[in-house]
Scaffold this motif. Structure first.
Motif, mmCIF file in Angstrom:
data_model
loop_
_atom_site.group_PDB
_atom_site.id
_atom_site.type_symbol
_atom_site.label_atom_id
_atom_site.label_comp_id
_atom_site.label_asym_id
_atom_site.label_seq_id
_atom_site.Cartn_x
_atom_site.Cartn_y
_atom_site.Cartn_z
ATOM 1 N N ASP A 1 11.089 -5.572 -1.921
ATOM 2 C CA ASP A 1 10.335 -6.154 -3.049
ATOM 3 C C ASP A 1 8.857 -5.773 -2.941
ATOM 4 O O ASP A 1 8.206 -5.483 -3.944
ATOM 5 N N TRP A 2 8.326 -5.792 -1.720
ATOM 6 C CA TRP A 2 6.902 -5.451 -1.535
ATOM 7 C C TRP A 2 6.666 -3.985 -1.906
ATOM 8 O O TRP A 2 5.639 -3.643 -2.486
ATOM 9 N N LEU A 3 7.647 -3.142 -1.551
ATOM 10 C CA LEU A 3 7.502 -1.712 -1.859
ATOM 11 C C LEU A 3 7.450 -1.508 -3.380
ATOM 12 O O LEU A 3 6.581 -0.805 -3.907
ATOM 13 N N ARG A 4 8.371 -2.144 -4.083
ATOM 14 C CA ARG A 4 8.416 -2.046 -5.538
ATOM 15 C C ARG A 4 7.129 -2.624 -6.145
ATOM 16 O O ARG A 4 6.582 -2.087 -7.120
ATOM 17 N N ALA A 5 6.653 -3.732 -5.552
ATOM 18 C CA ALA A 5 5.417 -4.343 -6.061
ATOM 19 C C ALA A 5 4.251 -3.362 -5.897
ATOM 20 O O ALA A 5 3.357 -3.298 -6.745
ATOM 21 N N GLY A 6 4.271 -2.594 -4.812
ATOM 22 C CA GLY A 6 3.215 -1.598 -4.609
ATOM 23 C C GLY A 6 3.296 -0.483 -5.635
ATOM 24 O O GLY A 6 2.279 0.001 -6.143
ATOM 25 N N GLU A 7 4.521 -0.081 -5.962
ATOM 26 C CA GLU A 7 4.689 0.942 -7.006
ATOM 27 C C GLU A 7 4.150 0.392 -8.330
ATOM 28 O O GLU A 7 3.454 1.084 -9.079
ATOM 29 N N ALA A 8 4.498 -0.879 -8.598
ATOM 30 C CA ALA A 8 4.032 -1.507 -9.845
ATOM 31 C C ALA A 8 2.504 -1.633 -9.844
ATOM 32 O O ALA A 8 1.849 -1.407 -10.872
ATOM 33 N N LEU A 9 1.936 -1.982 -8.683
ATOM 34 C CA LEU A 9 0.478 -2.101 -8.588
ATOM 35 C C LEU A 9 -0.169 -0.772 -8.977
ATOM 36 O O LEU A 9 -1.130 -0.729 -9.765
ATOM 37 N N SER B 1 0.842 -1.203 0.000
ATOM 38 C CA SER B 1 0.000 0.000 0.000
ATOM 39 C C SER B 1 0.877 1.253 0.000
ATOM 40 O O SER B 1 0.614 2.220 -0.732
ATOM 41 N N CYS B 2 1.955 1.238 0.800
ATOM 42 C CA CYS B 2 2.853 2.399 0.843
ATOM 43 C C CYS B 2 3.560 2.577 -0.502
ATOM 44 O O CYS B 2 3.799 3.708 -0.940
ATOM 45 N N GLY B 3 3.882 1.463 -1.161
ATOM 46 C CA GLY B 3 4.498 1.546 -2.490
ATOM 47 C C GLY B 3 3.551 2.222 -3.476
ATOM 48 O O GLY B 3 3.977 3.012 -4.333
ATOM 49 N N ALA B 4 2.261 1.919 -3.345
ATOM 50 C CA ALA B 4 1.275 2.546 -4.239
ATOM 51 C C ALA B 4 1.231 4.057 -3.985
ATOM 52 O O ALA B 4 1.183 4.866 -4.928
ATOM 53 N N ALA B 5 1.300 4.449 -2.708
ATOM 54 C CA ALA B 5 1.300 5.890 -2.385
ATOM 55 C C ALA B 5 2.569 6.553 -2.939
ATOM 56 O O ALA B 5 2.524 7.672 -3.460
ATOM 57 N N LEU B 6 3.691 5.845 -2.843
ATOM 58 C CA LEU B 6 4.960 6.368 -3.369
ATOM 59 C C LEU B 6 4.831 6.639 -4.870
ATOM 60 O O LEU B 6 5.218 7.708 -5.368
ATOM 61 N N HIS B 7 4.283 5.675 -5.593
ATOM 62 C CA HIS B 7 4.128 5.866 -7.046
ATOM 63 C C HIS B 7 3.173 7.020 -7.347
ATOM 64 O O HIS B 7 3.418 7.827 -8.261
ATOM 65 N N HIS B 8 2.093 7.117 -6.574
ATOM 66 C CA HIS B 8 1.160 8.235 -6.782
ATOM 67 C C HIS B 8 1.886 9.586 -6.640
ATOM 68 O O HIS B 8 1.646 10.512 -7.407
ATOM 69 N N ALA B 9 2.776 9.673 -5.638
ATOM 70 C CA ALA B 9 3.496 10.945 -5.426
ATOM 71 C C ALA B 9 4.378 11.262 -6.635
ATOM 72 O O ALA B 9 4.449 12.416 -7.084
ATOM 73 N N VAL B 10 5.034 10.240 -7.173
ATOM 74 C CA VAL B 10 5.922 10.456 -8.329
ATOM 75 C C VAL B 10 5.103 10.879 -9.564
ATOM 76 O O VAL B 10 5.514 11.748 -10.340
ATOM 77 N N VAL B 11 3.914 10.292 -9.710
ATOM 78 C CA VAL B 11 3.014 10.662 -10.823
ATOM 79 C C VAL B 11 2.602 12.138 -10.680
ATOM 80 O O VAL B 11 2.573 12.888 -11.656
#
Ligand SMILES: Cc1cc2nc3c(=O)[nH]c(=O)nc-3n(C[C@H](O)[C@H](O)[C@H](O)COP(=O)(O)O)c2cc1C
Length: 325
Positions: free
Chosen positions: A244-252, A63-73
């Motif tokens: 790996d989970w963090l990266r998977a969240g970014e990918a998600l 979930s945190c990885g998904a938030a990280l990707h959202h911030a980069v977007v």
């Protein structure tokens, strides 16, 4: 502070605020951002971890990885290229990432569309229509993070259906899990977290693979669709550690936003990765080539029916802190 420094800091703060829209398990939003003059730090919030369902913090980190990707977007839509350092402090496991600004870039139409998808993306638990979904845009988006999608065959979907039912039986039969589910789901969720009744189907959809059992019916009207035309896919990657989970969240997040742009409805299934025995069975399904992080259902939503309303979010004051200086 120069104008450029002020602009950069404002962009970082706005990106942290936009990241509130990211998906998270049970809408727990288990993250906290600290805005520094030249960086954005992402921390895990264990108070919002599912201690019964997610004791290792896999789903929290996804979930945190998904938030990280959202911030980069969000930064890309403001014309900034971001550099991400994952788990930057070996002495602090809660410090999941540091985002710094690498420079100015042109704001492309693609960057703007992706940012618009942040506000449109949602979880759709309704059955899907008979129009098939093409997983290609999702597979391409997750591949940018070294993560893969294994599309399940018909027989593997039946195995998944059995695994999902077993996972739900185990979880709803466990007192701690039941209490945790009840505390995070149902009602109107005025506190800004959790899954409201408005996002939970008003009856169990007629699908081969059962959705998560929320132990009560919600108020989301569903049509007569099925999941015959849905694609079920395992999101998997090379390792099974927090990085790996963090990266998977970014990918998600990348895959889900790409799906949103392509008109594909997404439903994640995490109960099948919560229990170690079922996670191992899922690993066998992908022939041990990687570690499964999540299962995704990709489908085309009924275009004539309104989907669920947006789920609530915590106010920015609870997830974003601006450091002095
Ligand atoms: C790691 C992860 C696991 C999830 N697992 C499930 C699940 O098993 N079943 C489900 O119905 N939704 C699942 N979701 C969806 C969340 O409940 C959803 O993202 C959250 O409630 C916020 O709603 P939204 O996606 O509509 O913004 C999951 C989301 C994430 C990020």
């Amino acid at each position: 502070m120069s104008t450029r420094e002020r602009t950069a800091r404002a962009a970082l703060a706005e990106a942290a605020v936009a990241a509130r829209h990211a998906p998270s398990v049970h809408n727990t939003q288990p993250w906290r951002w600290r805005v520094e003059p030249d960086a954005l730090d992402l921390f895990a919030v264990r108070d919002r971890q599912l201690l019964a369902g997610d004791p290792d913090g896999r789903l929290l980190t996804l979930s945190c990885g998904a938030a990280l990707h959202h911030a980069v977007v969000a930064l890309a839509a403001e014309g900034w290229t971001a550099a991400v350092s994952r788990l930057p402090d070996p002495a602090d496991a809660e410090h999941l990432a540091r985002v710094t600004l690498a420079g100015r870039t042109e704001v492309t139409g693609a960057a703007m569309r992706r940012f618009q998808a942040v506000r449109l993306r949602h979880t759709d638990r309704r059955p899907v229509s008979e129009v098939p979904a093409d997983p290609a845009p999702v597979a391409a988006a997750v591949a940018e993070y070294g993560i893969h999608l294994h599309v399940l065959t018909r027989d593997q979907v039946l195995d998944l259906a059995a695994a999902a039912s077993r996972a739900d039986r185990v979880e709803t039969g466990d007192d701690a899990q039941r209490a945790e589910l009840a505390s995070w789901t149902g009602g109107d969720r005025p506190g800004g977290t959790g899954v409201p009744d408005a996002a939970i189907p008003d009856r169990a959809p007629e699908t081969t693979v059962p959705g998560r059992d929320f132990a009560h019916a919600g108020t989301l009207a569903i049509g007569d669709g099925h999941d015959e035309a849905a694609v079920y896919a395992v999101l998997y990657g090379p390792g099974d550690e927090p990085a790996d989970w963090l990266r998977a969240g970014e990918a998600l997040s990348a895959g889900w936003l790409a799906a949103t742009e392509a008109g594909i409805a997404v439903l994640p299934y995490s109960s099948v990765v919560e229990l170690p025995a079922i996670r191992t069975a899922l690993r066998n399904v992908i022939s041990g080539v990687g570690y499964p992080y999540l299962v995704l259902r990709l489908g085309t939503a009924d275009p004539d029916a309104a989907g669920p309303p947006p789920t609530p979010r915590l106010p920015a004051s609870e997830t974003v802190e601006v450091a002095r200086g």
